[in-house]
Design an enzyme around this catalytic site. Structure first.
Site, PDB file in Angstrom:
ATOM      1  N   THR A  94       6.642  69.071 -46.819  1.00 49.32           N
ATOM      2  CA  THR A  94       5.583  68.143 -46.132  1.00 49.32           C
ATOM      3  C   THR A  94       5.910  66.684 -46.164  1.00 49.32           C
ATOM      4  O   THR A  94       5.971  65.901 -45.236  1.00 49.32           O
ATOM      5  CB  THR A  94       4.144  68.333 -46.744  1.00 49.32           C
ATOM      6  OG1 THR A  94       3.934  69.839 -46.840  1.00 49.32           O
ATOM      7  CG2 THR A  94       2.959  67.648 -46.020  1.00 49.32           C
ATOM      8  N   PHE A  98     -10.780  56.145 -52.933  1.00 52.63           N
ATOM      9  CA  PHE A  98     -12.101  56.806 -52.756  1.00 52.63           C
ATOM     10  C   PHE A  98     -13.077  55.505 -52.877  1.00 52.63           C
ATOM     11  O   PHE A  98     -13.240  54.714 -53.712  1.00 52.63           O
ATOM     12  CB  PHE A  98     -12.126  57.592 -53.945  1.00 52.63           C
ATOM     13  CG  PHE A  98     -11.561  58.929 -53.798  1.00 52.63           C
ATOM     14  CD1 PHE A  98     -11.998  59.804 -52.567  1.00 52.63           C
ATOM     15  CD2 PHE A  98     -10.545  59.399 -54.417  1.00 52.63           C
ATOM     16  CE1 PHE A  98     -11.220  61.000 -52.392  1.00 52.63           C
ATOM     17  CE2 PHE A  98      -9.836  60.418 -54.259  1.00 52.63           C
ATOM     18  CZ  PHE A  98     -10.152  61.322 -53.408  1.00 52.63           C
ATOM     19  N   GLU A 106      -2.685  72.554 -48.004  1.00 50.14           N
ATOM     20  CA  GLU A 106      -3.395  72.799 -46.682  1.00 50.14           C
ATOM     21  C   GLU A 106      -4.501  72.102 -46.612  1.00 50.14           C
ATOM     22  O   GLU A 106      -5.214  72.312 -45.315  1.00 50.14           O
ATOM     23  CB  GLU A 106      -3.406  74.365 -46.870  1.00 50.14           C
ATOM     24  CG  GLU A 106      -2.207  75.002 -47.186  1.00 50.14           C
ATOM     25  CD  GLU A 106      -1.941  76.479 -46.753  1.00 50.14           C
ATOM     26  OE1 GLU A 106      -2.928  77.215 -46.624  1.00 50.14           O
ATOM     27  OE2 GLU A 106      -0.917  76.859 -46.176  1.00 50.14           O
ATOM     28  N   THR A 108      -5.618  65.084 -52.618  1.00 47.73           N
ATOM     29  CA  THR A 108      -5.036  63.784 -52.251  1.00 47.73           C
ATOM     30  C   THR A 108      -3.479  63.654 -52.267  1.00 47.73           C
ATOM     31  O   THR A 108      -2.922  62.805 -52.048  1.00 47.73           O
ATOM     32  CB  THR A 108      -5.519  63.095 -53.539  1.00 47.73           C
ATOM     33  OG1 THR A 108      -4.991  63.631 -54.761  1.00 47.73           O
ATOM     34  CG2 THR A 108      -6.912  62.765 -53.756  1.00 47.73           C
ATOM     35  N   LYS A 167     -12.175  70.084 -41.652  1.00 52.18           N
ATOM     36  CA  LYS A 167     -12.935  69.967 -42.939  1.00 52.18           C
ATOM     37  C   LYS A 167     -13.847  68.710 -43.119  1.00 52.18           C
ATOM     38  O   LYS A 167     -13.432  67.509 -42.603  1.00 52.18           O
ATOM     39  CB  LYS A 167     -11.748  69.607 -44.077  1.00 52.18           C
ATOM     40  CG  LYS A 167     -12.276  69.461 -45.502  1.00 52.18           C
ATOM     41  CD  LYS A 167     -10.991  69.244 -46.471  1.00 52.18           C
ATOM     42  CE  LYS A 167     -11.277  68.912 -47.749  1.00 52.18           C
ATOM     43  NZ  LYS A 167     -10.294  68.455 -48.585  1.00 52.18           N
TER      44      LYS A 167
HETATM   45  P1  FAD Z   1       8.363  70.440 -51.591  1.00 54.61           P
HETATM   46  O1  FAD Z   1       7.399  71.254 -50.590  1.00 54.61           O
HETATM   47  O2  FAD Z   1       8.692  71.191 -52.811  1.00 54.61           O
HETATM   48  O3  FAD Z   1       9.695  70.226 -50.635  1.00 54.61           O
HETATM   49  C1  FAD Z   1      10.876  69.882 -51.241  1.00 54.61           C
HETATM   50  C2  FAD Z   1      12.123  69.918 -50.333  1.00 54.61           C
HETATM   51  O4  FAD Z   1      13.067  69.559 -51.296  1.00 54.61           O
HETATM   52  C3  FAD Z   1      12.338  71.367 -49.747  1.00 54.61           C
HETATM   53  O5  FAD Z   1      12.376  71.181 -48.396  1.00 54.61           O
HETATM   54  C4  FAD Z   1      13.648  71.718 -50.660  1.00 54.61           C
HETATM   55  O6  FAD Z   1      14.166  72.582 -49.792  1.00 54.61           O
HETATM   56  C5  FAD Z   1      14.158  70.420 -50.838  1.00 54.61           C
HETATM   57  N1  FAD Z   1      15.201  70.594 -51.894  1.00 54.61           N
HETATM   58  C6  FAD Z   1      15.011  70.353 -53.105  1.00 54.61           C
HETATM   59  N2  FAD Z   1      16.307  70.312 -53.836  1.00 54.61           N
HETATM   60  C7  FAD Z   1      17.180  70.434 -52.910  1.00 54.61           C
HETATM   61  C8  FAD Z   1      18.265  70.509 -53.210  1.00 54.61           C
HETATM   62  N3  FAD Z   1      19.116  70.425 -54.364  1.00 54.61           N
HETATM   63  N4  FAD Z   1      19.189  70.380 -51.823  1.00 54.61           N
HETATM   64  C9  FAD Z   1      18.698  70.273 -50.640  1.00 54.61           C
HETATM   65  N5  FAD Z   1      17.225  70.341 -50.522  1.00 54.61           N
HETATM   66  C10 FAD Z   1      16.599  70.679 -51.687  1.00 54.61           C
HETATM   67  N6  FAD Z   1      -1.714  68.702 -51.459  1.00 54.61           N
HETATM   68  C11 FAD Z   1      -2.804  68.420 -50.631  1.00 54.61           C
HETATM   69  O7  FAD Z   1      -2.786  67.045 -49.835  1.00 54.61           O
HETATM   70  N7  FAD Z   1      -3.853  69.251 -50.420  1.00 54.61           N
HETATM   71  C12 FAD Z   1      -3.942  70.301 -50.959  1.00 54.61           C
HETATM   72  O8  FAD Z   1      -4.744  71.261 -50.496  1.00 54.61           O
HETATM   73  C13 FAD Z   1      -2.874  70.634 -52.003  1.00 54.61           C
HETATM   74  N8  FAD Z   1      -2.852  71.836 -52.654  1.00 54.61           N
HETATM   75  C14 FAD Z   1      -1.791  71.939 -53.628  1.00 54.61           C
HETATM   76  C15 FAD Z   1      -1.776  73.093 -54.384  1.00 54.61           C
HETATM   77  C16 FAD Z   1      -0.881  73.373 -55.322  1.00 54.61           C
HETATM   78  C17 FAD Z   1      -0.993  74.542 -56.343  1.00 54.61           C
HETATM   79  C18 FAD Z   1       0.138  72.235 -55.617  1.00 54.61           C
HETATM   80  C19 FAD Z   1       1.204  72.767 -56.765  1.00 54.61           C
HETATM   81  C20 FAD Z   1       0.110  71.386 -54.554  1.00 54.61           C
HETATM   82  C21 FAD Z   1      -0.708  71.158 -53.780  1.00 54.61           C
HETATM   83  N9  FAD Z   1      -0.629  70.204 -52.929  1.00 54.61           N
HETATM   84  C22 FAD Z   1      -1.897  69.668 -51.960  1.00 54.61           C
HETATM   85  C23 FAD Z   1       0.483  69.079 -53.144  1.00 54.61           C
HETATM   86  C24 FAD Z   1       1.412  69.418 -51.702  1.00 54.61           C
HETATM   87  O9  FAD Z   1       1.756  71.016 -51.765  1.00 54.61           O
HETATM   88  C25 FAD Z   1       2.599  68.696 -51.702  1.00 54.61           C
HETATM   89  O10 FAD Z   1       2.257  67.252 -51.764  1.00 54.61           O
HETATM   90  C26 FAD Z   1       3.299  68.812 -50.549  1.00 54.61           C
HETATM   91  O11 FAD Z   1       3.595  70.117 -50.165  1.00 54.61           O
HETATM   92  C27 FAD Z   1       4.703  68.013 -50.482  1.00 54.61           C
HETATM   93  O12 FAD Z   1       5.560  68.526 -51.100  1.00 54.61           O
HETATM   94  P2  FAD Z   1       6.877  67.883 -51.259  1.00 54.61           P
HETATM   95  O13 FAD Z   1       7.263  67.896 -49.608  1.00 54.61           O
HETATM   96  O14 FAD Z   1       7.029  66.600 -51.960  1.00 54.61           O
HETATM   97  O15 FAD Z   1       7.910  68.981 -51.887  1.00 54.61           O
END
Ligand code: FAD
Length: 506
Positions: free
Chosen positions: A17, A440, A53, A348, A82
């Site tokens: 995301t 907030f 989500e 958040t 929501k």
């Molecule tokens: P990730 O989704 O982990 O993406 C990381 C990316 O880096 C991936 O594309 C991966 O392939 C890439 N990558 C990693 N290492 C390498 C490598 N060596 N080489 C190439 N690519 C690599 N947030 C909300 O706002 N609302 C919610 O309801 C919410 N619920 C959540 C529930 C849980 C249990 C958790 C843990 C989190 C939740 N979050 C929520 C947080 C939300 O999921 C994240 O903020 C969001 O998905 C962003 O994730 P990200 O892109 O930082 O990391």
């Protein structure tokens, strides 16, 4: 202070995301004009966290920045609306309250609405404060209508956000960004090459390819491949205040045709369970403290509390509440989970990505990488994280629950001084002040403080200068208008069907 040449090459590491939200924003702001080349590297094999989500209202401003049509957005992400979070069993077992978006009532004679509410409450002349927030009333009726621009309409007070399918959201943003020139490279990053001053100059993929750039945004998730593994900025650990460190997540079938326009957060023995209704399924997960509950028990609790049959096997996610000591170091900014994570409560995390993007655009560097820009970015993001941290801790601390070791620990823990000051001020005469740049607002704090029975002892003495009978009449009118307005909205399902059928905004 020095001025450098404009940046030409930005590299984003990670396509979750965070990575795709940034790529979409940069493609809209810079790339369409051909000013900056944006390259995103991601690995299908590593994957994303796959949860996340639920959002909060500022997401509508992000969609507006991108120029996204909301109906198309809802269709493509199988999303829903929501209006609130329903908190079940947080205050005590059997107790429920809403944390709705938007204001409670209206200020009267420049005095905050909740001050009058408290006086009437002490006199036994008013229902709960939720009756005065349109989002809470509409949530209870399961209804939604998009607010019109006319500020005279009571509906204009409605604030909303979205639930969406995280995988479809990333795919949607990817299409948006690639259409506007973002180059995507599939590959696993094995290493990063640093200059003698520690700045990153290239990513090295497992197959030996090099991806060079001038500015790198680390969106690699919890791993923090650049910010932590390479630059070693360090981590500020808040797990003593936010004790949940695991989640077990799944998706299940929805039962019935209606869709609630709110997230539900149900407190469990050692944590809580989220329920996020989408058009085609429900996303759900159990966040828990591994010191108080095993993975097996957490999964069993989750599976015993589904709306319908599970669609996928539950999977475990591990995390630690806290943030990087620096979000921006040298020519690397960490965004999303790479920068920090508090926990899913109050949704958040996606907002923190958006806040990081907005601030990054406002402080966008040039090749001189003036340190004052990084310092300001770090100051602003630190304050965002700390204020959100306090709000989340409040949910655990403000409880009457004494039925488990976990809740006993939460209820009696020491809390940050900033939160202590906020609670003490509120509990005396309901006073609240928003810190600089705090996400907030008063209404959010009021919802949770009153919802979890941290009700003020008194009220602002200025309230006594106003005729309380006239105020009581105003209160009745507000309730009446909100009830009628909410009852006149289509059901949430009807609204979504209309969005699905429309080619654009209705
Ligand atoms: P990730 O989704 O982990 O993406 C990381 C990316 O880096 C991936 O594309 C991966 O392939 C890439 N990558 C990693 N290492 C390498 C490598 N060596 N080489 C190439 N690519 C690599 N947030 C909300 O706002 N609302 C919610 O309801 C919410 N619920 C959540 C529930 C849980 C249990 C958790 C843990 C989190 C939740 N979050 C929520 C947080 C939300 O999921 C994240 O903020 C969001 O998905 C962003 O994730 P990200 O892109 O930082 O990391």
């Amino acid at each position: 202070m020095s001025i450098g040449a404009p940046l030409r090459n930005v590299v984003i590491l990670g396509g979750g995301t965070a990575g795709w939200m940034l790529a979409a924003a940069l493609s809209k702001v810079f790339n369409a004009k051909g000013a900056v080349n944006v390259t995103l590297v991601e690995s299908e094999e590593i994957g994303r966290v796959g949860v996340g989500e639920a959002t909060i209202p500022p997401i509508t401003a992000f969609n507006a920045l991108l120029g996204i049509d909301e109906d198309e957005f809802l269709r493509e992400t199988r999303g829903s609306i929501k209006l609130a979070i329903e908190f079940v069993d947080w205050t005590r077992l059997g107790h429920t309250y809403f944390h709705p978006f938007g204001q409670f009532g209206f200020d009267i004679e420049a005095i905050k609405f909740h001050q009058f509410w408290r006086k009437l409450d002490l006199m036994g002349r008013t229902p709960g404060i939720e009756a005065y927030c349109l989002a809470a009333v509409a949530s209870q009726l399961g209804r939604f209508e998009r607010p019109p621009p006319d500020p005279r309409s009571p509906l204009s007070a409605l604030k909303y956000a979205f639930h969406f399918d995280a995988a479809l959201y990333a795919r949607y943003l990817r299409r948006f960004a690639e259409k506007r020139g973002v180059r995507r490279i599939e590959g696993k990053v094995a290493d990063a090459v640093q200059r003698s001053d520690g700045f990153i100059e290239a990513l090295v993929l497992e197959d030996g390819r090099r991806v060079e750039g001038e500015f790198f945004v680390d969106c690699s998730g919890f791993r923090g491949l650049l910010i932590e593994q390479k630059l070693k900025v360090g981590f500020v650990d808040w797990s003593h205040w936010l004790p949940c460190d695991r989640a077990v997540a799944t998706q299940c079938e929805s039962a019935g045709a209606s869709i609630t326009p709110f997230t539900r957060a149900t407190a469990r023995k050692a944590g809580w369970q989220w329920r996020i209704p989408l058009q085609h399924r429900i996303g759900t997960g159990h966040v828990f403290s591994s010191a108080h509950m095993s993975d097996d028990e957490a999964a069993a609790t989750l599976l015993a509390n589904l709306d319908g049959p599970a669609l996928v096997d539950p999977w475990i996610l591990r995390f630690k509440a806290g943030r990087r000591k620096k979000f921006w170091d040298k020519n690397v900014v960490a965004l999303g989970l790479a920068g920090g994570f508090l926990e899913p409560l109050e949704s958040t995390s996606i907002h923190l990505i958006q806040a990081g993007i907005t601030r990054l655009l406002a402080l966008f560097p040039d090749t001189a990488f003036n340190p004052v820009e990084a310092e300001e970015y770090n100051r602003l993001m630190t304050s965002q994280y700390e204020r959100i941290r306090d709000f989340l801790i409040l949910h655990y601390y403000a409880t009457e629950r004494n039925d488990t070791e976990f809740w006993n620990q939460c209820r009696t823990m020491s809390i940050p001084d900033t939160l202590r000051a906020k609670i003490d001020l509120f509990r005396a005469r309901g006073r609240l002040f928003r810190y600089e740049d705090e996400l907030f607002a008063d209404a959010n704090w009021i919802a949770v403080l009153i919802g979890q029975n941290f009700v003020p002892e008194g009220y602002d003495p200025l309230v006594d200068a106003v005729d309380i009978n006239a105020v009581a009449q105003k209160f009745e009118r507000i309730r009446d208008v909100f009830e009628r307005t909410a009852a006149g909205m289509p059901t949430h399902r009807m609204f979504l069907n209309r969005a699905a059928a429309s080619g654009g905004r209705p």
